[in-house]
Design a protein around this motif. Structure first.
Motif, mmCIF file in Angstrom:
data_model
loop_
_atom_site.group_PDB
_atom_site.id
_atom_site.type_symbol
_atom_site.label_atom_id
_atom_site.label_comp_id
_atom_site.label_asym_id
_atom_site.label_seq_id
_atom_site.Cartn_x
_atom_site.Cartn_y
_atom_site.Cartn_z
ATOM 1 N N ALA A 34 0.834 -1.203 0.000
ATOM 2 C CA ALA A 34 0.000 0.000 0.000
ATOM 3 C C ALA A 34 0.870 1.256 0.000
ATOM 4 O O ALA A 34 0.568 2.241 -0.695
ATOM 5 C CB ALA A 34 -0.926 -0.006 1.216
ATOM 6 N N PHE A 35 1.959 1.223 0.768
ATOM 7 C CA PHE A 35 2.876 2.367 0.792
ATOM 8 C C PHE A 35 3.540 2.554 -0.568
ATOM 9 O O PHE A 35 3.649 3.673 -1.075
ATOM 10 C CB PHE A 35 3.937 2.152 1.871
ATOM 11 N N MET A 36 3.973 1.458 -1.187
ATOM 12 C CA MET A 36 4.595 1.535 -2.503
ATOM 13 C C MET A 36 3.629 2.123 -3.524
ATOM 14 O O MET A 36 4.009 2.945 -4.373
ATOM 15 C CB MET A 36 5.074 0.150 -2.939
ATOM 16 N N LYS A 41 13.370 3.631 4.907
ATOM 17 C CA LYS A 41 14.522 3.302 5.742
ATOM 18 C C LYS A 41 14.115 2.993 7.174
ATOM 19 O O LYS A 41 14.750 2.175 7.842
ATOM 20 C CB LYS A 41 15.526 4.456 5.712
ATOM 21 N N THR A 42 13.051 3.641 7.651
ATOM 22 C CA THR A 42 12.561 3.345 8.991
ATOM 23 C C THR A 42 12.148 1.878 9.090
ATOM 24 O O THR A 42 12.486 1.182 10.053
ATOM 25 C CB THR A 42 11.362 4.243 9.340
ATOM 26 N N ILE A 43 11.424 1.404 8.085
ATOM 27 C CA ILE A 43 10.983 0.011 8.075
ATOM 28 C C ILE A 43 12.183 -0.927 7.997
ATOM 29 O O ILE A 43 12.272 -1.923 8.722
ATOM 30 C CB ILE A 43 10.025 -0.248 6.899
ATOM 31 N N GLY A 56 21.327 8.178 1.671
ATOM 32 C CA GLY A 56 20.084 8.816 1.263
ATOM 33 C C GLY A 56 19.924 10.197 1.855
ATOM 34 O O GLY A 56 20.748 10.681 2.625
ATOM 35 N N CYS A 57 18.840 10.869 1.514
ATOM 36 C CA CYS A 57 18.636 12.270 1.892
ATOM 37 C C CYS A 57 17.984 12.447 3.257
ATOM 38 O O CYS A 57 18.012 13.540 3.807
ATOM 39 C CB CYS A 57 17.773 12.967 0.842
ATOM 40 N N ASP A 58 17.345 11.415 3.794
ATOM 41 C CA ASP A 58 16.595 11.643 5.023
ATOM 42 C C ASP A 58 17.499 12.040 6.183
ATOM 43 O O ASP A 58 17.234 13.003 6.899
ATOM 44 C CB ASP A 58 15.752 10.417 5.377
ATOM 45 N N SER A 85 10.194 12.100 2.229
ATOM 46 C CA SER A 85 9.458 11.305 3.199
ATOM 47 C C SER A 85 9.414 9.832 2.788
ATOM 48 O O SER A 85 9.440 8.943 3.639
ATOM 49 C CB SER A 85 8.030 11.845 3.375
ATOM 50 N N VAL A 86 9.347 9.568 1.482
ATOM 51 C CA VAL A 86 9.401 8.186 1.003
ATOM 52 C C VAL A 86 10.726 7.551 1.404
ATOM 53 O O VAL A 86 10.786 6.414 1.887
ATOM 54 C CB VAL A 86 9.216 8.130 -0.529
ATOM 55 N N ASP A 87 11.806 8.294 1.224
ATOM 56 C CA ASP A 87 13.141 7.831 1.609
ATOM 57 C C ASP A 87 13.173 7.513 3.105
ATOM 58 O O ASP A 87 13.676 6.475 3.531
ATOM 59 C CB ASP A 87 14.153 8.935 1.267
#
Length: 277
Positions: free
Chosen positions: A29-31, A163-165, A70-72, A157-159
């Protein structure tokens, strides 16, 4: 007796399958929310299965490198430095405007000081789109926030979410690995199934306040132990990614059907408390 055992096994397997299906459903769903088509999602999953079977080791290595830079984390580090380091502050200890390029302190040099391999143009674009930077002149910016809080589903935010997951799964896998020398990391949570609905806003505010205080302390500890220069990095072992994620969660308004008796609720321990006993 045998039938009961077999029935129990089937129930356990079904519960495990349902749990994994729920996990994958949330990821899919996120993808889909990021704009990926069903075909693209299917290709990603097929690629992951191939990687798991050892058929695409080179591809897996390349993705790990992208994840590491990554950018986060760069966005958060840039905002922290902009609000803390004297060269980026005025006499009132407020962030000064920074040009993207030029002599002296620039936004590009600030970004590179936080991550040498980062592409300043990409980071600036992502931060502007995420509402973390505001323009204050030709090629000049000011921070719009003091931390990288994201409120829209944009590339930054996607990045961060992806990465959080991944980091959560990596930590859980590390903690459950069968190794005598494993370095276990904290992975706990506090939970009640029946928070009074009228307290939802209070919970959101309280968890933000306490979570930020915890993160500030951890952040100060981590920053004082960073590899601070290229010279030091070449002399010492290369630094590793390290950090802590904190997030609150709140069930949907219709998810709570019944309330447990107050007398029993007071005696019930949360998983986090049980882990500390």
């Amino acid at each position: 007796m045998g039938k009961k055992v077999q029935s129990g096994v089937r129930t356990d397997v079904a519960a495990h399958s349902d749990l994994m299906r729920g996990l994958m459903t949330s990821v899919v769903a996120f993808m889909a929310r990021t704009g990926m088509s069903n075909a693209e999602i299917d290709r990603v999953f097929q690629s992951c299965v191939s990687d798991r079977m050892g058929r695409s080791k080179k591809l897996a290595t390349t993705r790990t490198e992208v994840v590491a830079y990554g950018c986060d984390t760069v966005a958060g580090a840039v905002l922290r430095a902009w609000h803390r380091l004297p060269r980026y502050l005025d006499d009132s200890a407020r962030p000064i405007p920074l040009s993207t390029v030029g002599p002296g302190a620039t936004l590009s040099s600030l970004i590179r000081s936080q991550r040498r391999k980062a592409n300043p143009e990409d980071v600036i674009k992502s931060m502007v789109n995420a509402g973390l930077l505001r323009s204050c002149g030709p090629d000049s910016y000011m921070p719009a926030k003091d931390s990288a809080t994201i409120e829209t589903l944009d590339p930054l935010s996607v990045d961060h979410i992806a990465k959080t997951i991944m980091r959560l799964v990596e930590t859980a896998s590390r903690n459950t690995a069968e190794s005598k020398n494993k370095l276990s990391l904290i992975e706990r949570y506090a939970h009640v199934p029946d928070l009074t609905k009228s307290e939802a806003r209070a919970f959101a505010a309280f968890s933000r306040q306490q979570g930020q205080a915890c993160l500030d302390a951890i952040e100060d500890w981590l920053e004082s132990r960073q590899v601070n220069s290229v010279a030091q990095e070449s002399m010492q072992s290369r630094g590793v990614n390290a950090g802590v994620h904190i997030f609150a969660y709140l069930g949907e308004s219709g998810a709570i059907n019944q309330k447990a008796p107050r007398s029993k609720a007071k005696k019930r321990s949360t998983p986090a408390r049980e882990a500390r006993v």
